[in-house]
Design a protein around this motif. Structure first.
Motif, short mmCIF file in Angstrom:
data_model
loop_
_atom_site.label_atom_id
_atom_site.label_comp_id
_atom_site.label_asym_id
_atom_site.label_seq_id
_atom_site.Cartn_x
_atom_site.Cartn_y
_atom_site.Cartn_z
N UNK A 1 -3.63 4.34 -7.96
CA UNK A 1 -4.17 4.28 -6.42
C UNK A 1 -5.61 3.92 -6.32
N UNK A 2 -6.39 4.16 -7.49
CA UNK A 2 -7.94 3.83 -7.34
C UNK A 2 -8.31 2.30 -7.79
N UNK B 1 10.86 0.73 -6.09
CA UNK B 1 10.07 -0.24 -5.72
C UNK B 1 8.76 -0.04 -6.09
N UNK B 2 8.05 1.13 -5.64
CA UNK B 2 6.68 1.43 -6.12
C UNK B 2 6.66 1.44 -7.73
N UNK B 3 7.55 2.16 -8.37
CA UNK B 3 7.53 2.04 -9.89
C UNK B 3 7.42 0.86 -10.43
N UNK C 1 4.88 10.36 -11.78
CA UNK C 1 4.91 11.13 -10.50
C UNK C 1 4.80 10.45 -9.05
N UNK C 2 4.85 11.08 -8.25
CA UNK C 2 4.57 10.86 -6.74
C UNK C 2 2.94 10.89 -6.56
N UNK D 1 -1.43 4.04 -1.14
CA UNK D 1 -0.03 4.17 -0.34
C UNK D 1 0.99 4.14 -1.04
N UNK D 2 1.15 3.53 -2.28
CA UNK D 2 2.22 3.35 -3.02
C UNK D 2 2.87 4.58 -3.74
N UNK D 3 2.02 5.58 -3.71
CA UNK D 3 2.24 6.96 -4.49
C UNK D 3 3.15 6.98 -5.96
N UNK D 4 2.02 6.36 -6.92
CA UNK D 4 2.61 6.34 -8.36
C UNK D 4 1.27 6.79 -9.22
N UNK D 5 1.70 8.01 -9.70
CA UNK D 5 0.66 8.36 -10.63
C UNK D 5 1.35 8.87 -11.84
#
Length: 408
Positions: A246-247, A283-285, A106-107, A253-257
């Motif tokens: 994130x943590x 790219x974030x993935x 997810x984002x 800021x990459x927004x990957x959950x």
């Protein structure tokens, strides 16, 4: 229905109009705006590591930018290689064995939380929410048509709720219990025995559990992280795990959950995401793939720094008359009670609420903190200690000076 309230006249829907702004992001934005205007504000508002994302993760993203494969749409539920890596990482870190088909990328964690609630809640379903809670939980529940039911814990129990409290809040409409350990905003960590008792209680009553494990690697001292579905296997068919990079990897800021759950629920949430956002940035993935596939050395370094800051902030806060700060065992937040300061005179003002006290602190000490009202418990402040050591000491020193002036 009057003209003022008729659907044709309503500019913003009632559902969206009822959502409040994220208090933590609002405080952070105000602090940054004041700093940009030249004021020496120190911000304890945002819950994000002050470290850069580790270099090997950034390099993986750079390479992904150059690869045409990632210039196109990819599966809405996540890159297959990332989902497989998340499954391996979950087994490694939690002892919880899952299949890639049980995972939705997810984002960020916020989207995972909303989609999880949206997938399992019907209008009127109740969700038991231990308070103090992170600001997004009740809003996500309401957006999904559910009803948050708060169960409050305070500093006398280390901000941990009991099975007895949960049972007292349970009704015939209860469908889900939220479980967060380590906790935002308090840093509370449940013992294995207490976590197991809550999991078994949920199984006994046929309840779903949504457990947020985003701070799994940030625990200190003798505290230990335990994953509820690994601890209580009978819970797995009614448990959704939310997590992200994130943590742990300084990647806010990459927004990957992601969320992990039963296959039918994950499929439903994936269908929702396919219409809402499609795939997360490729790219974030790829960056997240490098993160979860790598070792935890960088995480250990950050945890050491957070632990040092944790001890410093708790000691300094507890030196202020009228402030009581339990020692957090996880995450990177201190959650002191300031109830004894409310109503006292501080520089000509008598703040009656923690909202008013936080505003006074920002105006007079140029320190940004988040009031407890944002987390469902007035009379407290949340301070993130995910900032540099020097800024931390300077910021709390300003609090000591200002709050030390309080008088009846």
């Amino acid at each position: 229905m009057s003209a003022a309230t008729s659907p044709s006249e309503r500019r913003v829907s009632a559902r969206i109009g009822a959502i409040s702004e994220s208090a933590t992001l609002a405080v952070d934005a105000k602090a940054k705006a004041l700093k940009a205007a030249g004021r020496p504000v120190i911000g304890f508002g945002a819950g994000e590591p002050d470290f850069p994302t580790p270099g090997y993760i950034v390099e993986a993203a750079v390479e992904a930018c150059r690869n045409p494969k990632y210039h196109r749409y990819t599966p809405a539920g996540g890159l297959p290689e990332l989902k497989a890596a998340i499954a391996e990482k979950t087994l490694r870190d939690s002892g919880y064995e899952v299949d890639a088909s049980q995972i939705l990328v997810t984002n960020g964690g916020k989207q995972a939380i909303y989609e999880a609630f949206a997938a399992i809640l019907d209008p009127g379903d109740e969700v038991i929410v231990p308070a103090p809670y992170w600001t997004t939980y009740p809003e996500s529940i309401r957006l999904a048509g559910g009803v948050p039911v708060e169960v409050v814990a305070d500093e006398t129990t280390g901000y941990r709720v009991s099975v007895e409290q949960l049972e007292a809040a349970r009704t015939e409409r209860t469908k889900v219990v939220l479980f967060v350990s380590p906790s935002n905003p308090t840093g509370a960590v449940y013992s294995e025995a207490d976590a197991k008792a809550i999991g078994e209680w949920a199984v006994e009553h046929g309840l779903w559990v949504l457990t947020d494990e985003i701070y799994e690697h940030l625990v200190y001292g003798d505290a230990k992280f335990t994953s509820l579905p690994a601890l209580v296997p009978a819970l797995r068919d009614k448990c959704i795990v939310v997590n992200g990079v994130a943590k742990t990897y300084a990647m806010t800021g990459w927004r990957v959950g992601w969320l992990i759950g039963p296959k039918d629920v994950v499929k439903a949430a994936t269908n929702l995401q396919s219409h809402a956002t499609s795939n997360v940035s490729n790219v974030a993935q790829v960056a997240a793939l490098a993160a979860v596939s790598g070792d935890l050395d960088a995480v250990a370094e950050m945890r050491t720094a957070f632990d040092r800051r944790r001890q410093t902030i708790v000691r300094m806060l507890n030196e202020i008359d009228g402030v009581l700060c339990p020692e957090p065992e996880g995450a990177f937040y201190a959650y002191p009670s300031v109830k004894e300061l409310l109503g006292k005179e501080i520089r000509g003002k008598r703040p009656a609420t923690s909202v008013e006290l936080a505003a006074l602190i920002l105006d007079e000490a140029e320190v940004a903190v988040v009031p407890g009202e944002a987390f469902g418990t007035p009379g407290y402040l949340r301070l993130s200690y995910a900032l540099g050591d020097d800024d931390l000491v300077e910021g709390v020193s300003r609090l000591q000076k200002l709050l030390g002036e309080a008088k009846a």
